[in-house]
Scaffold this motif. Structure first.
Motif, PDB file in Angstrom:
ATOM      1  N   ASN A  82       1.023   1.725  -3.860  1.00  0.00           N
ATOM      2  CA  ASN A  82      -0.236   2.062  -4.525  1.00  0.00           C
ATOM      3  C   ASN A  82      -1.421   1.699  -3.653  1.00  0.00           C
ATOM      4  O   ASN A  82      -1.358   0.740  -2.883  1.00  0.00           O
ATOM      5  CB  ASN A  82      -0.394   1.260  -5.839  1.00  0.00           C
ATOM      6  N   GLU A  83      -2.501   2.434  -3.822  1.00  0.00           N
ATOM      7  CA  GLU A  83      -3.762   2.058  -3.202  1.00  0.00           C
ATOM      8  C   GLU A  83      -4.231   0.767  -3.859  1.00  0.00           C
ATOM      9  O   GLU A  83      -3.890   0.491  -5.008  1.00  0.00           O
ATOM     10  CB  GLU A  83      -4.808   3.142  -3.439  1.00  0.00           C
ATOM     11  N   SER A 129      -9.719   3.441   4.300  1.00  0.00           N
ATOM     12  CA  SER A 129     -10.341   2.965   3.063  1.00  0.00           C
ATOM     13  C   SER A 129     -11.391   3.963   2.610  1.00  0.00           C
ATOM     14  O   SER A 129     -11.879   4.780   3.391  1.00  0.00           O
ATOM     15  CB  SER A 129     -10.980   1.593   3.273  1.00  0.00           C
ATOM     16  N   ARG A 130     -11.700   3.857   1.328  1.00  0.00           N
ATOM     17  CA  ARG A 130     -12.792   4.633   0.763  1.00  0.00           C
ATOM     18  C   ARG A 130     -13.546   3.710  -0.178  1.00  0.00           C
ATOM     19  O   ARG A 130     -12.984   2.768  -0.726  1.00  0.00           O
ATOM     20  CB  ARG A 130     -12.293   5.882   0.051  1.00  0.00           C
ATOM     21  N   LEU A 173       0.817  -1.221   0.000  1.00  0.00           N
ATOM     22  CA  LEU A 173       0.000   0.000   0.000  1.00  0.00           C
ATOM     23  C   LEU A 173       0.848   1.268   0.000  1.00  0.00           C
ATOM     24  O   LEU A 173       0.358   2.328  -0.379  1.00  0.00           O
ATOM     25  CB  LEU A 173      -0.971  -0.002   1.179  1.00  0.00           C
ATOM     26  N   ASN A 179      -7.463  -2.658  -3.679  1.00  0.00           N
ATOM     27  CA  ASN A 179      -8.593  -3.321  -3.040  1.00  0.00           C
ATOM     28  C   ASN A 179      -8.148  -4.700  -2.557  1.00  0.00           C
ATOM     29  O   ASN A 179      -7.020  -5.132  -2.802  1.00  0.00           O
ATOM     30  CB  ASN A 179      -9.799  -3.397  -3.984  1.00  0.00           C
ATOM     31  N   ILE A 204     -11.254   0.663  -1.347  1.00  0.00           N
ATOM     32  CA  ILE A 204      -9.876   0.906  -1.746  1.00  0.00           C
ATOM     33  C   ILE A 204      -9.103   1.268  -0.482  1.00  0.00           C
ATOM     34  O   ILE A 204      -9.481   2.182   0.249  1.00  0.00           O
ATOM     35  CB  ILE A 204      -9.776   2.050  -2.779  1.00  0.00           C
ATOM     36  N   TYR A 205      -8.013   0.554  -0.232  1.00  0.00           N
ATOM     37  CA  TYR A 205      -7.211   0.758   0.968  1.00  0.00           C
ATOM     38  C   TYR A 205      -5.948   1.530   0.647  1.00  0.00           C
ATOM     39  O   TYR A 205      -5.371   1.399  -0.428  1.00  0.00           O
ATOM     40  CB  TYR A 205      -6.861  -0.602   1.596  1.00  0.00           C
ATOM     41  N   PHE A 206      -5.529   2.349   1.609  1.00  0.00           N
ATOM     42  CA  PHE A 206      -4.327   3.166   1.475  1.00  0.00           C
ATOM     43  C   PHE A 206      -3.773   3.446   2.860  1.00  0.00           C
ATOM     44  O   PHE A 206      -4.481   3.291   3.866  1.00  0.00           O
ATOM     45  CB  PHE A 206      -4.630   4.470   0.717  1.00  0.00           C
ATOM     46  N   VAL A 215      -4.071   1.980   8.208  1.00  0.00           N
ATOM     47  CA  VAL A 215      -4.664   2.135   6.879  1.00  0.00           C
ATOM     48  C   VAL A 215      -6.046   2.765   6.999  1.00  0.00           C
ATOM     49  O   VAL A 215      -6.665   2.734   8.059  1.00  0.00           O
ATOM     50  CB  VAL A 215      -4.782   0.793   6.095  1.00  0.00           C
TER      51      VAL A 215
END
Length: 96
Positions: free
Chosen positions: A32-33, A65-66, A29, A35, A73-75, A63
């Motif tokens: 990159n972001e 998510s959105r 992560l 899933n 999507i995790y970041f 982390v």
């Protein structure tokens, strides 16, 4: 928050970071972001395990998510997480 509370929280955070799977997810992560499906495929880990580890990482504010359509999507939570990863990897590379 007292010093003792801070140290307990830091110890809990180190425990979370001490798992190779969670560290691998964070490292991915940091690039990159992604899933759950992408993380699972890139790291060759079952999706159920990825989801479980992401829940732990999210609970410990490592982390976020959105929602995008039907996927989350995790970041990384913030620049501090990225900095911790960079410092740990740099420290390990010193020993090599």
């Amino acid at each position: 928050m007292t010093e003792k509370d801070k140290l307990q929280h830091a110890a809990r955070l180190f425990k979370v970071l001490g798992d190779e799977t969670r560290l691998s997810i964070l490292h991915l992560l940091a690039e990159n972001e992604a899933n759950v499906t992408t993380i699972s495929e890139r790291l060759n880990i079952e999706q159920s395990n990825v989801s479980h580890q992401l829940k732990t990482l999210k609970t410990n504010r490592l982390v976020q998510s959105r929602r995008e359509g039907k996927s989350n999507i995790y970041f990384l939570d913030d620049h501090h997480v990225h900095g911790m990863l960079e410092q740990v990897i740099a420290h390990v590379e010193e020993d090599i």
